[in-house]
Motif scaffolding. Sequence first.
Motif, PDB file in Angstrom:
ATOM      1  N   LYS A 322      61.817  -0.599 -18.463  1.00  0.00           N
ATOM      2  CA  LYS A 322      60.364  -0.734 -18.391  1.00  0.00           C
ATOM      3  C   LYS A 322      59.864  -1.721 -19.427  1.00  0.00           C
ATOM      4  CE  LYS A 322      56.061   1.907 -18.692  1.00  0.00           C
ATOM      5  NZ  LYS A 322      55.439   3.235 -18.845  1.00  0.00           N
ATOM      6  N   ASP A 323      60.443  -1.684 -20.628  1.00  0.00           N
ATOM      7  CA  ASP A 323      60.010  -2.608 -21.688  1.00  0.00           C
ATOM      8  C   ASP A 323      60.275  -4.055 -21.292  1.00  0.00           C
ATOM      9  OD1 ASP A 323      59.156  -0.514 -23.240  1.00  0.00           O
ATOM     10  OD2 ASP A 323      60.972  -0.432 -24.477  1.00  0.00           O
ATOM     11  N   ASP A 324      61.444  -4.313 -20.669  1.00  0.00           N
ATOM     12  CA  ASP A 324      61.759  -5.677 -20.226  1.00  0.00           C
ATOM     13  C   ASP A 324      60.774  -6.135 -19.147  1.00  0.00           C
ATOM     14  OD1 ASP A 324      63.895  -5.829 -21.949  1.00  0.00           O
ATOM     15  OD2 ASP A 324      65.373  -5.176 -20.454  1.00  0.00           O
ATOM     16  N   LEU A 325      60.490  -5.228 -18.195  1.00  0.00           N
ATOM     17  CA  LEU A 325      59.546  -5.574 -17.131  1.00  0.00           C
ATOM     18  C   LEU A 325      58.152  -5.832 -17.693  1.00  0.00           C
ATOM     19  CD1 LEU A 325      60.632  -3.042 -14.354  1.00  0.00           C
ATOM     20  CD2 LEU A 325      60.777  -5.532 -14.216  1.00  0.00           C
ATOM     21  N   MET A 326      57.732  -5.040 -18.658  1.00  0.00           N
ATOM     22  CA  MET A 326      56.411  -5.224 -19.262  1.00  0.00           C
ATOM     23  C   MET A 326      56.329  -6.574 -19.978  1.00  0.00           C
ATOM     24  SD  MET A 326      54.294  -2.736 -18.618  1.00  0.00           S
ATOM     25  CE  MET A 326      53.087  -2.774 -19.948  1.00  0.00           C
ATOM     26  N   LYS A 327      57.381  -6.932 -20.691  1.00  0.00           N
ATOM     27  CA  LYS A 327      57.383  -8.207 -21.412  1.00  0.00           C
ATOM     28  C   LYS A 327      57.352  -9.387 -20.443  1.00  0.00           C
ATOM     29  CE  LYS A 327      59.919 -10.771 -24.973  1.00  0.00           C
ATOM     30  NZ  LYS A 327      61.098 -10.763 -25.882  1.00  0.00           N
ATOM     31  N   GLN A 328      58.213  -9.308 -19.409  1.00  0.00           N
ATOM     32  CA  GLN A 328      58.232 -10.367 -18.402  1.00  0.00           C
ATOM     33  C   GLN A 328      56.920 -10.399 -17.624  1.00  0.00           C
ATOM     34  OE1 GLN A 328      61.438  -9.990 -15.588  1.00  0.00           O
ATOM     35  NE2 GLN A 328      60.777 -11.747 -14.352  1.00  0.00           N
ATOM     36  N   GLY A 329      56.405  -9.208 -17.280  1.00  0.00           N
ATOM     37  CA  GLY A 329      55.158  -9.135 -16.520  1.00  0.00           C
ATOM     38  C   GLY A 329      53.977  -9.704 -17.268  1.00  0.00           C
ATOM     39  N   GLU A 330      53.948  -9.507 -18.580  1.00  0.00           N
ATOM     40  CA  GLU A 330      52.849 -10.059 -19.371  1.00  0.00           C
ATOM     41  C   GLU A 330      52.867 -11.583 -19.315  1.00  0.00           C
ATOM     42  OE1 GLU A 330      50.902  -9.689 -23.861  1.00  0.00           O
ATOM     43  OE2 GLU A 330      52.968  -9.038 -23.512  1.00  0.00           O
ATOM     44  N   VAL A 332      54.137 -13.441 -16.874  1.00  0.00           N
ATOM     45  CA  VAL A 332      53.727 -13.843 -15.528  1.00  0.00           C
ATOM     46  C   VAL A 332      52.218 -13.693 -15.361  1.00  0.00           C
ATOM     47  CG1 VAL A 332      53.987 -13.358 -13.068  1.00  0.00           C
ATOM     48  CG2 VAL A 332      55.983 -13.245 -14.560  1.00  0.00           C
ATOM     49  N   PHE A 333      51.671 -12.612 -15.886  1.00  0.00           N
ATOM     50  CA  PHE A 333      50.230 -12.367 -15.792  1.00  0.00           C
ATOM     51  C   PHE A 333      49.452 -13.471 -16.499  1.00  0.00           C
ATOM     52  CE2 PHE A 333      46.241 -10.625 -17.339  1.00  0.00           C
ATOM     53  CZ  PHE A 333      45.726 -10.007 -16.212  1.00  0.00           C
ATOM     54  N   LYS A 334      49.873 -13.844 -17.694  1.00  0.00           N
ATOM     55  CA  LYS A 334      49.162 -14.887 -18.446  1.00  0.00           C
ATOM     56  C   LYS A 334      49.234 -16.229 -17.736  1.00  0.00           C
ATOM     57  CE  LYS A 334      49.509 -12.899 -23.090  1.00  0.00           C
ATOM     58  NZ  LYS A 334      50.077 -13.046 -24.452  1.00  0.00           N
ATOM     59  N   ALA A 335      50.348 -16.486 -17.066  1.00  0.00           N
ATOM     60  CA  ALA A 335      50.516 -17.779 -16.397  1.00  0.00           C
ATOM     61  C   ALA A 335      49.781 -17.865 -15.066  1.00  0.00           C
ATOM     62  CB  ALA A 335      52.003 -18.068 -16.180  1.00  0.00           C
ATOM     63  N   ASN A 336      49.570 -16.722 -14.395  1.00  0.00           N
ATOM     64  CA  ASN A 336      49.044 -16.771 -13.029  1.00  0.00           C
ATOM     65  C   ASN A 336      47.768 -15.982 -12.790  1.00  0.00           C
ATOM     66  OD1 ASN A 336      51.415 -18.121 -11.360  1.00  0.00           O
ATOM     67  ND2 ASN A 336      52.381 -16.695 -12.781  1.00  0.00           N
ATOM     68  N   CYS A 337      47.519 -14.960 -13.578  1.00  0.00           N
ATOM     69  CA  CYS A 337      46.436 -14.018 -13.262  1.00  0.00           C
ATOM     70  C   CYS A 337      45.319 -13.974 -14.294  1.00  0.00           C
ATOM     71  CB  CYS A 337      47.007 -12.604 -13.098  1.00  0.00           C
ATOM     72  SG  CYS A 337      48.528 -12.509 -12.135  1.00  0.00           S
ATOM     73  N   MET A 338      45.614 -14.392 -15.514  1.00  0.00           N
ATOM     74  CA  MET A 338      44.681 -14.170 -16.609  1.00  0.00           C
ATOM     75  C   MET A 338      43.379 -14.943 -16.449  1.00  0.00           C
ATOM     76  SD  MET A 338      45.466 -14.274 -20.691  1.00  0.00           S
ATOM     77  CE  MET A 338      45.535 -16.052 -20.857  1.00  0.00           C
ATOM     78  N   ALA A 339      43.431 -16.093 -15.789  1.00  0.00           N
ATOM     79  CA  ALA A 339      42.214 -16.899 -15.652  1.00  0.00           C
ATOM     80  C   ALA A 339      41.118 -16.138 -14.916  1.00  0.00           C
ATOM     81  CB  ALA A 339      42.520 -18.202 -14.918  1.00  0.00           C
ATOM     82  N   CYS A 340      41.500 -15.295 -13.970  1.00  0.00           N
ATOM     83  CA  CYS A 340      40.509 -14.547 -13.176  1.00  0.00           C
ATOM     84  C   CYS A 340      40.320 -13.117 -13.670  1.00  0.00           C
ATOM     85  CB  CYS A 340      40.927 -14.519 -11.706  1.00  0.00           C
ATOM     86  SG  CYS A 340      41.012 -16.154 -10.935  1.00  0.00           S
ATOM     87  N   HIS A 341      41.428 -12.471 -14.060  1.00  0.00           N
ATOM     88  CA  HIS A 341      41.338 -11.056 -14.446  1.00  0.00           C
ATOM     89  C   HIS A 341      41.221 -10.854 -15.950  1.00  0.00           C
ATOM     90  CE1 HIS A 341      41.842  -9.451 -10.429  1.00  0.00           C
ATOM     91  NE2 HIS A 341      42.851 -10.272 -10.215  1.00  0.00           N
ATOM     92  N   ALA A 392      57.673  -7.456 -12.030  1.00  0.00           N
ATOM     93  CA  ALA A 392      57.301  -7.384 -13.445  1.00  0.00           C
ATOM     94  C   ALA A 392      55.785  -7.383 -13.619  1.00  0.00           C
ATOM     95  CB  ALA A 392      57.933  -8.549 -14.199  1.00  0.00           C
ATOM     96  N   VAL A 393      55.076  -8.283 -12.911  1.00  0.00           N
ATOM     97  CA  VAL A 393      53.632  -8.362 -13.110  1.00  0.00           C
ATOM     98  C   VAL A 393      52.933  -7.130 -12.539  1.00  0.00           C
ATOM     99  CG1 VAL A 393      52.985  -9.604 -10.994  1.00  0.00           C
ATOM    100  CG2 VAL A 393      51.705  -9.975 -13.117  1.00  0.00           C
ATOM    101  N   VAL A 394      53.441  -6.569 -11.437  1.00  0.00           N
ATOM    102  CA  VAL A 394      52.862  -5.337 -10.900  1.00  0.00           C
ATOM    103  C   VAL A 394      53.102  -4.185 -11.876  1.00  0.00           C
ATOM    104  CG1 VAL A 394      53.028  -3.632  -9.047  1.00  0.00           C
ATOM    105  CG2 VAL A 394      52.989  -6.070  -8.495  1.00  0.00           C
ATOM    106  N   THR A 395      54.316  -4.118 -12.422  1.00  0.00           N
ATOM    107  CA  THR A 395      54.600  -3.092 -13.427  1.00  0.00           C
ATOM    108  C   THR A 395      53.689  -3.243 -14.636  1.00  0.00           C
ATOM    109  OG1 THR A 395      56.921  -2.927 -12.740  1.00  0.00           O
ATOM    110  CG2 THR A 395      56.384  -2.168 -14.959  1.00  0.00           C
ATOM    111  N   TYR A 396      53.469  -4.485 -15.046  1.00  0.00           N
ATOM    112  CA  TYR A 396      52.614  -4.727 -16.216  1.00  0.00           C
ATOM    113  C   TYR A 396      51.189  -4.246 -15.960  1.00  0.00           C
ATOM    114  CZ  TYR A 396      49.955  -7.280 -19.745  1.00  0.00           C
ATOM    115  OH  TYR A 396      49.100  -7.607 -20.761  1.00  0.00           O
TER     116      TYR A 396
END
Length: 417
Positions: A322-330, A332-341, A392-396
Amino acid sequence: MSRQGWRTRQLARAVAGAGLALASLAASAYTETSGGYNVPTGVTEISREVHGLHMAIFWVCVVIGIVVFGAMIWSIIFHRRSKHPKPADFHESTTVEIIWTAIPFVILIAIAVPAAATLIKMEDTRNADLSVKITGYQWKWHYDYLGENVSFFSTLSAESNRARQLKSGIDVNAVPNYLVDVDQPLVVPVGKKVRFLITSNDVIHAWWVPEIAVKKDAIPGYVNEIWTRIEHPGTYRGVCAELCGRDHGYMPIVVRALPEAEYKAWLTKAKGGVVAAAPAVAVTDVPADAAPAAAPTAAPAPAAQEVAAAAAPAAAPAASSKDDLMKQGEAVFKANCMACHQANGTGLPPNFPSLVGSAVVKGPAEAQIAQVINGKNLMPPFKQLSDADIAAVVTYTRNAWGNSSGVVAPSQVAAQR
């Protein structure tokens, strides 16, 4: 010669000299490799014709400007009230009327004939060697090579995306091709006629690459056509030229033109399910009359190796904690989702809802995975991401900001494809 005649001639020379100096400065302001103010000569037959028309019309405008403003300045100085307290009392002059009607008419015809020929040539998409469907999304491009079973999304490069974030602490001047680089460029063969079918999935965009003289609106529900034939290998960059939303400035275009053998090797690998990065080809100043450039010195792997690489099965991903997925997901989130969310997940309601305590992230994982893959409303699809990245990003999002909704595995994502 009278003093007044001498002054008139000197003034005319000064006006003409100043006009020509300014025109020459403007005409030479453009530098092909570093950008500038003028239209680039480009690397296609059409781009050279466009540049030639542009410069011809520019010089026509320069001459008109010198004549008109010269006459105005001369009249202001030599026909001012102190010299001519009683103005001339004539009204119409048939000769003058005919002259200043005929001259613009001749100029317009002289401009219209070659311009119309070039426009007709630009719209002739017949007998294309390759057709690529280009779809604009907020805020990325999707490329579909028709008949080749190859398609992929092209988004702002991760390096530029990280640097553009508020308080990123990254010096954007140190980022190569900042905001004009992508993760997957459009790859086309040199010397082949490539037809572009341009449309949009949401709002109006515009696909514009100056050096190949292609600029077309991408309109939802409508398909525009245009073509190009690039004559020299290289990397050519463009941008969306239509204001399309808050991240309009972050959906660049990169076209890489490869010699035919290298293009076929890239296409073979792409057909194997992996959209390979095309060999980097530097842009150089190319004279309009130069012969086609030789293949780049850094050639890609031979076609046989490309086929083998494409055919080799991918290794099964190792199970992640879970920790690895959270780190990777964060990441991915910053690169693709953060601008809107937003970084804190609060979003930009009503268009981009908050993810904090959201019914989507607290609901079934399958529903959230399907929304990430296929998009919804203003949210574009992210099917170009790998199964591991989506998991990863869904888990995050399901476990950040106080959420606690469990872990998603890549196998669950693969089952939703």
